[in-house]
Scaffold this active site. Structure first.
Site, PDB file in Angstrom:
ATOM      1  CG  PHE A  77      -1.871  -1.076   1.366  1.00 29.58           C
ATOM      2  CD1 PHE A  77      -3.108  -1.006   0.734  1.00 29.58           C
ATOM      3  CD2 PHE A  77      -1.563  -2.210   2.111  1.00 29.58           C
ATOM      4  CE1 PHE A  77      -4.021  -2.040   0.859  1.00 29.58           C
ATOM      5  CE2 PHE A  77      -2.468  -3.246   2.235  1.00 29.58           C
ATOM      6  CZ  PHE A  77      -3.698  -3.165   1.596  1.00 29.58           C
ATOM      7  CG  ASP A  78       1.086   5.843  -1.787  1.00 29.35           C
ATOM      8  OD1 ASP A  78       2.118   6.122  -1.143  1.00 29.35           O
ATOM      9  OD2 ASP A  78       0.357   6.704  -2.320  1.00 29.35           O
TER      10      ASP A  78
END
Length: 274
Positions: A137-138
């Site tokens: 995930f960013d």
């Protein structure tokens, strides 16, 4: 833009209460390579598309970008059931349809309106990495809200850093992929780190020194355990993604999606606006 019929892949177990089950929606053109068929539909119309599909119905489709992700998810489900048979239906998989930017963003925003985590997968050829399921995930505008991004756009880097210092004790707002990450985390807690069929990662443009503290405190406040966190301080994400070899990488920046694709990492774009 019309799309082929949705395809459903199920784990052949009885579905539990939806609030207790993880449902993953993936487009048919993401799980299968349907680019040739899609061009036929665009250029020659629905009838020719149907004729082509009927003429080739006995030929298996090539895997698409998200195929390895689905395989790894099914593997994780098997491990969950081995660990606790009472968890039947915990990792049910539903595959829907669409991955064109024009209509994909509309569908994603509709899903977000109803509180459903959603992202747009771009077609690319990928090799399925080994299990366990690895999801990256960013941070801002993906796992977290885009509040700090908004400050950055209005006041620049110094303004964003000052904002983070002032807000250090206040958890960051929830991003569009938080619910999905939390459900993975819920499953993850049932296993030791060595035995877990799922590994999650945070790869963010934030710097660990100036802007990472609030992110870590937010994860702790949420009770979300991330296996590894990488604070890139604005550096390209491609090299670290190449080392992680995730089954899927979620990011709101198209330049980061391109960087991931350049190193063969299957990627999903989380648009921040319509």
């Amino acid at each position: 833009m019309a799309e082929p019929e949705s395809t459903v892949i199920n784990t052949d177990v009885k579905q539990k209460d939806p609030s207790e089950a993880l449902v993953i929606a993936v487009t048919t053109r993401a799980i299968f390579n349907l680019e040739e068929e899609h061009q036929i539909y665009l250029e020659k119309g629905k009838e020719e598309y149907i004729r082509h599909q009927q003429a080739n119905q006995d030929k298996p489709l090539s895997p698409g970008t998200a195929f390895a992700f689905i395989q790894a998810a099914q593997y994780a489900n098997e491990k969950i059931l081995e660990s606790n048979p009472a968890e039947k239906g915990l990792f049910d998989i539903l595959v829907l349809s669409n991955n064109s930017p024009e209509s994909g963003v509309r569908i994603i925003n509709s899903a977000k309106h109803y509180g459903v985590s959603a992202a747009l997968v771009f077609q690319q050829e990928v090799q399925a990495p080994s299990t366990p399921l690895r999801v990256v995930f960013d941070g801002d505008a993906v796992l977290f809200s885009d509040e700090t991004d908004q400050v950055f756009r209005e006041q620049g880097l110094e303004g964003a850093m000052q904002y983070e210092r002032v807000m250090e004790a206040v958890p960051i707002g929830e991003g569009p992929m938080k619910a999905f990450a939390m459900h993975l985390g819920k499953i993850r807690k049932k296993f030791s780190q060595e035995e877990s069929p799922i590994r999650t990662y945070l790869v963010t443009a934030r710097s660990g020194r100036d802007m990472g503290i609030r992110a870590i405190k937010t994860l702790r406040e949420w009770g979300l355990a991330i296996d590894e966190a990488f604070f890139m301080d604005g550096a390209p994400k491609g090299p670290i993604l190449a080392q992680i070899q995730p089954h899927i990488f979620f990011d709101d920046g198209l330049h980061n999606i391109q960087g991931a694709q350049d190193v063969g990492v299957p990627s999903a774009w989380v648009p921040t606006c319509c």
